[in-house]
Write a protein that holds these residues in place. Sequence first.
Motif, mmCIF file in Angstrom:
data_model
loop_
_atom_site.group_PDB
_atom_site.id
_atom_site.type_symbol
_atom_site.label_atom_id
_atom_site.label_comp_id
_atom_site.label_asym_id
_atom_site.label_seq_id
_atom_site.Cartn_x
_atom_site.Cartn_y
_atom_site.Cartn_z
ATOM 1 N N GLU A 67 -27.603 1.145 -1.166
ATOM 2 C CA GLU A 67 -27.665 1.263 -0.224
ATOM 3 C C GLU A 67 -26.372 0.159 -0.553
ATOM 4 O OE1 GLU A 67 -31.677 -0.893 -0.217
ATOM 5 O OE2 GLU A 67 -31.990 0.287 -2.022
ATOM 6 N N PRO A 68 -26.381 -0.470 1.106
ATOM 7 C CA PRO A 68 -24.648 -1.337 1.375
ATOM 8 C C PRO A 68 -25.071 -2.393 0.380
ATOM 9 C CG PRO A 68 -26.169 -0.572 3.352
ATOM 10 C CD PRO A 68 -26.534 -0.486 2.484
ATOM 11 N N PHE A 69 -23.886 -2.508 -0.093
ATOM 12 C CA PHE A 69 -24.087 -3.658 -1.313
ATOM 13 C C PHE A 69 -24.126 -3.777 -2.318
ATOM 14 C CE2 PHE A 69 -23.635 -5.541 2.763
ATOM 15 C CZ PHE A 69 -22.494 -6.177 2.787
ATOM 16 N N GLU A 70 -24.537 -3.036 -2.786
ATOM 17 C CA GLU A 70 -25.828 -2.108 -4.204
ATOM 18 C C GLU A 70 -24.780 -1.953 -5.412
ATOM 19 O OE1 GLU A 70 -29.413 0.726 -5.358
ATOM 20 O OE2 GLU A 70 -28.345 1.342 -4.137
ATOM 21 N N VAL A 71 -23.634 -1.609 -5.271
ATOM 22 C CA VAL A 71 -23.053 -2.139 -6.249
ATOM 23 C C VAL A 71 -22.487 -3.095 -7.014
ATOM 24 C CG1 VAL A 71 -21.602 0.252 -5.890
ATOM 25 C CG2 VAL A 71 -20.601 -1.715 -5.140
ATOM 26 N N ALA A 383 -23.478 3.422 -8.828
ATOM 27 C CA ALA A 383 -25.523 3.497 -8.304
ATOM 28 C C ALA A 383 -25.411 4.642 -7.181
ATOM 29 C CB ALA A 383 -25.081 1.916 -7.207
ATOM 30 N N GLY A 384 -24.434 5.265 -6.943
ATOM 31 C CA GLY A 384 -24.396 6.414 -5.781
ATOM 32 C C GLY A 384 -24.512 7.461 -6.542
ATOM 33 N N ALA A 385 -25.147 6.957 -7.898
ATOM 34 C CA ALA A 385 -24.880 9.339 -8.441
ATOM 35 C C ALA A 385 -25.893 9.698 -8.524
ATOM 36 C CB ALA A 385 -24.575 8.591 -10.010
ATOM 37 N N ALA A 386 -26.036 10.755 -8.011
ATOM 38 C CA ALA A 386 -26.953 11.618 -7.808
ATOM 39 C C ALA A 386 -28.092 11.817 -8.788
ATOM 40 C CB ALA A 386 -26.262 13.202 -7.766
ATOM 41 N N LYS A 392 -33.792 6.803 -9.309
ATOM 42 C CA LYS A 392 -33.976 5.127 -7.938
ATOM 43 C C LYS A 392 -35.716 5.504 -7.624
ATOM 44 C CE LYS A 392 -32.749 1.825 -4.464
ATOM 45 N NZ LYS A 392 -31.298 1.828 -3.627
ATOM 46 N N LYS A 393 -35.965 6.516 -7.156
ATOM 47 C CA LYS A 393 -36.699 7.342 -6.291
ATOM 48 C C LYS A 393 -37.503 6.722 -7.288
ATOM 49 C CE LYS A 393 -38.130 10.612 -2.865
ATOM 50 N NZ LYS A 393 -39.623 10.481 -3.706
ATOM 51 N N VAL A 394 -37.484 7.974 -8.234
ATOM 52 C CA VAL A 394 -39.079 7.958 -9.149
ATOM 53 C C VAL A 394 -39.412 6.582 -9.745
ATOM 54 C CG1 VAL A 394 -39.635 8.550 -11.703
ATOM 55 C CG2 VAL A 394 -38.439 9.923 -10.849
ATOM 56 N N ILE A 512 -34.662 7.092 -16.482
ATOM 57 C CA ILE A 512 -34.011 6.485 -17.641
ATOM 58 C C ILE A 512 -32.101 6.415 -17.394
ATOM 59 C CG2 ILE A 512 -33.101 6.380 -20.203
ATOM 60 C CD1 ILE A 512 -35.515 5.660 -19.562
ATOM 61 N N ALA A 513 -31.636 6.906 -16.484
ATOM 62 C CA ALA A 513 -30.348 7.267 -15.850
ATOM 63 C C ALA A 513 -30.338 5.777 -15.360
ATOM 64 C CB ALA A 513 -30.007 8.202 -15.294
ATOM 65 N N PHE A 514 -30.460 5.434 -13.850
ATOM 66 C CA PHE A 514 -31.312 4.572 -13.315
ATOM 67 C C PHE A 514 -31.141 2.791 -13.289
ATOM 68 C CE2 PHE A 514 -34.020 2.056 -11.458
ATOM 69 C CZ PHE A 514 -32.882 1.565 -9.914
ATOM 70 N N LEU A 515 -32.269 3.248 -15.081
ATOM 71 C CA LEU A 515 -32.141 1.941 -15.300
ATOM 72 C C LEU A 515 -30.920 1.816 -16.427
ATOM 73 C CD1 LEU A 515 -35.128 1.846 -17.096
ATOM 74 C CD2 LEU A 515 -34.946 0.519 -15.040
ATOM 75 N N GLU A 516 -30.172 2.834 -17.140
ATOM 76 C CA GLU A 516 -28.981 2.577 -17.767
ATOM 77 C C GLU A 516 -27.940 2.400 -16.954
ATOM 78 O OE1 GLU A 516 -28.374 6.058 -19.460
ATOM 79 O OE2 GLU A 516 -29.772 5.235 -21.583
ATOM 80 N N SER A 517 -27.912 2.596 -15.348
ATOM 81 C CA SER A 517 -26.717 2.138 -14.444
ATOM 82 C C SER A 517 -26.819 0.489 -14.238
ATOM 83 C CB SER A 517 -27.008 3.665 -12.960
ATOM 84 O OG SER A 517 -27.924 2.567 -12.245
#
Length: 518
Positions: A67-71, A383-386, A392-394, A512-517
């Motif tokens: 998303e915009p500014f999510e980083v 934040a934009g990694a596949a 994030k969707k999960v 877990i990858a999302f949380l670690e990010s």
Amino acid sequence: MLTRWTRPNKAIVAVIFAAGVLPAAAQGPQTTPFADDPHLSITPRTVDESARIAAAVAPTRDFTRAEPFEVNPGGKATVRRRTNADAFSQPSGGMGFDRELDFKVGNGLFRKIWVSAPSSTVGSDGLGPLYNARGCQNCHIKDGRGHPPEGPEDTAVSMFLRISVPSDPGAEATEITEFLSTAPDPVYGGQLQDFATPGQKAEYRLGITYEDVPVALSGGEIVTLRAPTYTAEDLRYGPLHPDAMLSPRVAPQMIGLGLLEAIPAADILALADPEDADGDGISGRANIVWSHEFDRPMLGRFGLKAGAPTVREQSAAAFAGDIGISNPLFPDDFGECTAEQVACRAAPGGGDAAHGGFEIDAEGLDLVTFYSRNLAVPERPDAGAAEVLHGKKVFYDSGCTSCHTPKFVTHRLSDQPEQSFQLVWPYTDMLLHDMGEGLADHRPEARATGHEWRTPPLWGIGLTAQVSGVETYLHDGRARTLLEAILWHGGEAEPARQRVIAMPPADRAALIAFLESL
């Protein structure tokens, strides 16, 4: 389920007004402060700004890109993500030179090692007589999480037990609806201290034992949780009260506190749904606490049960309870010593007339508060990694955002440029939730029951091991991995937990990858 943030909860707002936090005349569509810190210099939002904010914080439906500014989860206060243990110790991004100087002086006070009085180092004496640590940084390791002791050689410096006993209903804070009355233990006070200055006796030694609890996941994986039992051993002032309630506490991370304080109370209250009116199974409640600083009820934001209303009051309480340092909000130079601990109360104090008779004066407390408010949130370059986007969707699909609200916009503040009018991503609703019997401590705190905890912010959680040197999560550090922390969720979060257990292993890995990010 993801639109709960749009509906103000008038019952909770009514509690605030009934408690006298704002006069009834202040109610209205453009009034946002409710129980915000009166020291904040807030500029009210315009109708146009409110519409823009509603669009900015609306839950995303696009998981194909960041998303915009999510980083930048801390808005303009975000800082570069560092790869060493200093990742949580940076000042807010864009801070001017003069304010950065105040930050560094506050850092010095936060890192200071206090000594017992009397001492030739007058500016540093006043420790104890009973204490859990000799300095703030001893518990908040590198401004990150503490951890429970691991083995007999590891002291419990960053962990202690809170203690209270039941008191007569309505005996205190009768202005707060649903307040759960408790009192300190008549001998041991409000928390147990495991250290003492020379000539004094420490109150106890923390004992922990663990029982293994296996949890079977889809795909054949077995995760072993450790269920703790806590004991107060080697009690030096006699037995605990027969109705004593103990609750373990591990020091939480410090980043982003000023941004959390700058979130409008009205936006937090709008998320509350104590009667589960929308039927989604989530019943977040606001903790309303008595402010020692302002002598009135306020919205609780800080602490593991949201028991403190402001960063300043939380800091002052930690000085008094954890280190035994008197200050303008908690002026007793004997710290946590009770009337039953006669020798403890008679010990020399470190109050200095040059500092208003306190061991840390208002100026010093304000500098530590400024430092604590401005520990910056690191950026999220992945934040934009596949796989992160998949996770994030999960996270969204599993219902995690029902409590871990992704984003807010802070107040417009004339005297706090770092926190002013920023889109921030803390992943918390700042509310209390019933987390089930597995995490229950059976000890109330203000309006929080023994099953309720404040939703912790998730920003920076992936840097825990890097900063603190060890991975421990939840209020008592029992979880050694993020997956273990998820599997301890119960109560309102039980449906989300079951989805994580049943989902394909690849989805769990992405989560877990999302949380670690973060």
